[in-house]
Design an enzyme around this catalytic site. Structure first.
Site, PDB file in Angstrom:
ATOM      1  N   CYS A  59       0.821  -1.220   0.000  1.00 41.85           N
ATOM      2  CA  CYS A  59       0.000   0.000   0.000  1.00 41.85           C
ATOM      3  C   CYS A  59       0.850   1.264   0.000  1.00 41.85           C
ATOM      4  O   CYS A  59       0.327   2.354  -0.204  1.00 41.85           O
ATOM      5  CB  CYS A  59      -0.934  -0.003   1.204  1.00 41.85           C
ATOM      6  SG  CYS A  59      -1.981  -1.455   1.259  1.00 41.85           S
ATOM      7  N   HIS A 107      -2.798   6.825   3.648  1.00 38.11           N
ATOM      8  CA  HIS A 107      -3.302   5.628   2.974  1.00 38.11           C
ATOM      9  C   HIS A 107      -4.654   5.305   3.599  1.00 38.11           C
ATOM     10  O   HIS A 107      -4.797   5.289   4.829  1.00 38.11           O
ATOM     11  CB  HIS A 107      -2.312   4.485   3.151  1.00 38.11           C
ATOM     12  CG  HIS A 107      -2.881   3.162   2.794  1.00 38.11           C
ATOM     13  ND1 HIS A 107      -3.581   2.949   1.629  1.00 38.11           N
ATOM     14  CD2 HIS A 107      -2.885   1.967   3.460  1.00 38.11           C
ATOM     15  CE1 HIS A 107      -3.992   1.696   1.596  1.00 38.11           C
ATOM     16  NE2 HIS A 107      -3.583   1.084   2.693  1.00 38.11           N
ATOM     17  N   ASN A 131     -10.143   0.064   1.065  1.00 40.61           N
ATOM     18  CA  ASN A 131      -8.687   0.133   0.935  1.00 40.61           C
ATOM     19  C   ASN A 131      -8.295  -0.319  -0.479  1.00 40.61           C
ATOM     20  O   ASN A 131      -8.409  -1.492  -0.806  1.00 40.61           O
ATOM     21  CB  ASN A 131      -8.070  -0.780   1.999  1.00 40.61           C
ATOM     22  CG  ASN A 131      -6.550  -0.825   1.934  1.00 40.61           C
ATOM     23  OD1 ASN A 131      -5.934  -0.360   0.980  1.00 40.61           O
ATOM     24  ND2 ASN A 131      -5.940  -1.406   2.967  1.00 40.61           N
TER      25      ASN A 131
HETATM   26  O1  UT7 Z   1      -3.157  -1.501   3.904  1.00 39.71           O
HETATM   27  C1  UT7 Z   1      -2.991  -2.218   5.087  1.00 39.71           C
HETATM   28  C2  UT7 Z   1      -4.065  -3.243   5.098  1.00 39.71           C
HETATM   29  N1  UT7 Z   1      -4.443  -3.766   6.361  1.00 39.71           N
HETATM   30  C3  UT7 Z   1      -5.013  -3.058   7.345  1.00 39.71           C
HETATM   31  O2  UT7 Z   1      -5.182  -1.881   7.330  1.00 39.71           O
HETATM   32  C4  UT7 Z   1      -5.517  -3.880   8.500  1.00 39.71           C
HETATM   33  C5  UT7 Z   1      -5.209  -3.302   9.833  1.00 39.71           C
HETATM   34  N2  UT7 Z   1      -6.042  -3.947  10.830  1.00 39.71           N
HETATM   35  C6  UT7 Z   1      -7.324  -3.579  11.026  1.00 39.71           C
HETATM   36  O3  UT7 Z   1      -7.801  -2.641  10.408  1.00 39.71           O
HETATM   37  C7  UT7 Z   1      -8.131  -4.325  12.058  1.00 39.71           C
HETATM   38  O4  UT7 Z   1      -7.294  -5.211  12.750  1.00 39.71           O
HETATM   39  C8  UT7 Z   1      -9.331  -5.089  11.438  1.00 39.71           C
HETATM   40  C9  UT7 Z   1     -10.371  -4.108  10.909  1.00 39.71           C
HETATM   41  C10 UT7 Z   1      -8.849  -5.975  10.303  1.00 39.71           C
HETATM   42  C11 UT7 Z   1      -9.982  -5.955  12.497  1.00 39.71           C
HETATM   43  O5  UT7 Z   1     -10.471  -5.133  13.544  1.00 39.71           O
HETATM   44  P1  UT7 Z   1     -10.202  -5.566  15.059  1.00 39.71           P
HETATM   45  O6  UT7 Z   1     -10.894  -4.599  15.929  1.00 39.71           O
HETATM   46  O7  UT7 Z   1      -8.720  -5.714  15.225  1.00 39.71           O
HETATM   47  O8  UT7 Z   1     -10.960  -6.940  15.147  1.00 39.71           O
HETATM   48  P2  UT7 Z   1     -10.370  -8.359  15.564  1.00 39.71           P
HETATM   49  O9  UT7 Z   1      -9.555  -8.929  14.468  1.00 39.71           O
HETATM   50  O10 UT7 Z   1      -9.750  -8.226  16.916  1.00 39.71           O
HETATM   51  O11 UT7 Z   1     -11.703  -9.185  15.706  1.00 39.71           O
HETATM   52  C12 UT7 Z   1     -12.702  -8.857  16.672  1.00 39.71           C
HETATM   53  C13 UT7 Z   1     -13.879  -9.763  16.457  1.00 39.71           C
HETATM   54  C14 UT7 Z   1     -13.500 -11.235  16.296  1.00 39.71           C
HETATM   55  O12 UT7 Z   1     -14.526 -11.999  16.892  1.00 39.71           O
HETATM   56  P3  UT7 Z   1     -14.328 -12.614  18.369  1.00 39.71           P
HETATM   57  O13 UT7 Z   1     -13.130 -13.502  18.269  1.00 39.71           O
HETATM   58  O14 UT7 Z   1     -14.110 -11.435  19.257  1.00 39.71           O
HETATM   59  O15 UT7 Z   1     -15.615 -13.319  18.602  1.00 39.71           O
HETATM   60  C15 UT7 Z   1     -13.538 -11.451  14.810  1.00 39.71           C
HETATM   61  O16 UT7 Z   1     -13.824 -12.777  14.447  1.00 39.71           O
HETATM   62  O17 UT7 Z   1     -14.540  -9.387  15.240  1.00 39.71           O
HETATM   63  C16 UT7 Z   1     -14.680 -10.558  14.414  1.00 39.71           C
HETATM   64  N3  UT7 Z   1     -14.639 -10.121  13.027  1.00 39.71           N
HETATM   65  C17 UT7 Z   1     -15.755  -9.766  12.366  1.00 39.71           C
HETATM   66  N4  UT7 Z   1     -17.051  -9.733  12.730  1.00 39.71           N
HETATM   67  C18 UT7 Z   1     -17.945  -9.319  11.810  1.00 39.71           C
HETATM   68  C19 UT7 Z   1     -13.570  -9.992  12.216  1.00 39.71           C
HETATM   69  N5  UT7 Z   1     -13.967  -9.548  11.010  1.00 39.71           N
HETATM   70  C20 UT7 Z   1     -15.323  -9.411  11.082  1.00 39.71           C
HETATM   71  C21 UT7 Z   1     -16.308  -8.986  10.168  1.00 39.71           C
HETATM   72  N6  UT7 Z   1     -17.597  -8.947  10.570  1.00 39.71           N
HETATM   73  N7  UT7 Z   1     -15.994  -8.590   8.910  1.00 39.71           N
END
Ligand code: UT7
Length: 325
Positions: free
Chosen positions: A113, A252, A282
């Site tokens: 990115c 970004h 993104n």
């Molecule tokens: O250009 C660079 C590209 N990458 C990025 O920018 C990614 C950077 N990271 C992030 O933006 C965040 O880590 C995410 C948006 C990807 C995830 O957010 P988070 O607050 O870190 O969520 P998490 O991974 O800690 O997951 C929290 C919960 C989990 O459920 P449990 O285990 O708490 O029951 C996930 O399974 O949210 C769940 N989850 C979702 N639920 C509904 C993960 N994705 C989803 C979804 N819809 N799409």
């Protein structure tokens, strides 16, 4: 002598996928996506349309707005994580053919990115070193082709699109790209990568090679917040500017929460950061040039404004530039 961004161009595919539609494909909700990322929709390239097609459309627009013919280009750089071909030829060569920029040097930049920022830096340095006049720098992606549409943790994040910028070397010192910081933390290369690469390395050639994005979201999130904060501080230091001197910071467009957290650490008002991930999600290397184009068309970029572009991404890479518009 200065290298300025003379004009921009953009191409956003028509097909728009709203969060609500995505919720019918994977176990997610509009509420979760908006609250965790700020994203409401993304655009997807039409079947049969390749990254070079999106890039060429954005390129034509940028050239037209610059009043420059494709044959006047000395250099064409495409930043992409989703090239038309794996390995070679470069997508830049295909774009060169599509827009008729024969005679220009053409190559791709792979920096995730941060690709557009790396490409801007490389192109402006090459224009200066070679005493050349015009370069076209494009960020273009068809990420929908490498997204795992069954993985809710990643498929909600990405979209397709292209943004382009014509760079020109002019005799107006103090304008254009006035400071740049680039870097990488290769130890994090497995925090965001294409699974296909691993399979090729292990020679499992019998299995169909379906590329998929694999990501440690938490690690990338923490890296991104830290990186934006440190980059802004380093750039201010290197150019002896204050945050208030900058009219805009164009990050970004990965996640609204990342930007909010970085703004808080910097003590910067959130509205200094231009955000449009709500509509496009993104788009990796395309996100910053798409944002610049949108801002320019809205009249938000005035000659003389100081603008900072800040990127981070797979590699893990990072980079920022200060640009006097
Ligand atoms: O250009 C660079 C590209 N990458 C990025 O920018 C990614 C950077 N990271 C992030 O933006 C965040 O880590 C995410 C948006 C990807 C995830 O957010 P988070 O607050 O870190 O969520 P998490 O991974 O800690 O997951 C929290 C919960 C989990 O459920 P449990 O285990 O708490 O029951 C996930 O399974 O949210 C769940 N989850 C979702 N639920 C509904 C993960 N994705 C989803 C979804 N819809 N799409």
């Amino acid at each position: 002598m200065a290298v300025i961004i003379r004009s921009t161009g953009v191409h956003i595919p028509e097909r728009r996928l709203r969060n609500e539609e995505l919720a019918a494909l994977v176990d997610t909700t509009d509420e979760w996506i908006v609250s965790h990322t700020g994203i409401k929709a993304r655009h997807l390239a039409a079947d049969g349309s390749q990254t070079s097609d999106l890039a060429a459309e954005a390129a034509r627009q940028a050239l037209e707005r610059a009043g420059i013919g494709a044959k006047e280009l000395d250099l064409l750089v495409v930043a992409t994580a989703t090239p038309d071909y794996f390995g070679f030829p470069s997508t830049a060569c295909i774009v060169q053919d599509k827009i008729g920029a024969y005679g220009s040097a053409a190559f791709d930049v792979v920096a995730g990115c941060t690709g557009f920022i790396y490409a801007l830096d490389a192109a402006s340095a090459m224009l200066e070193a070679r005493k050349a006049r015009h370069a076209l720098v494009i960020g273009a992606e068809t990420l929908s082709r490498i997204v795992d549409w069954q993985d809710r943790a990643t498929c909600v994040l990405f979209g397709d699109g292209a943004g382009a910028a014509v760079l020109s070397r002019i005799e107006e010192p103090g304008r254009g790209i006035i400071a740049s910081v680039l870097g990488a933390e290769g130890s994090g290369h497995k925090d965001l990568y294409l699974i296909q690469e691993e399979r090729i390395a292990s020679m499992e050639r019998a299995a169909p090679l379906v590329p998929k994005i694999a990501m440690n979201g938490q690690n990338v999130y923490n890296f991104a917040v830290k990186t934006i904060t440190v980059l802004v501080q380093r750039l201010l230091h290197s150019a002896a500017y204050r945050l208030e001197d900058f009219r805009w910071i164009v990050p970004h467009q990965a996640n609204k929460r990342i930007v909010q957290a970085a703004a808080k650490r910097l003590g910067a008002p959130e509205d200094k950061f231009y955000l449009n991930m709500e509509e496009y999600a993104n788009t990796s290397a395309a996100s910053i040039p798409i944002a610049l184009d949108e801002m320019d068309r809205k009249g938000l970029l005035k000659k003389g404004d100081l603008v900072m572009v800040v990127g981070f991404g797979a590699g893990l890479t990072y980079g920022a530039q200060a640009i006097r518009w």
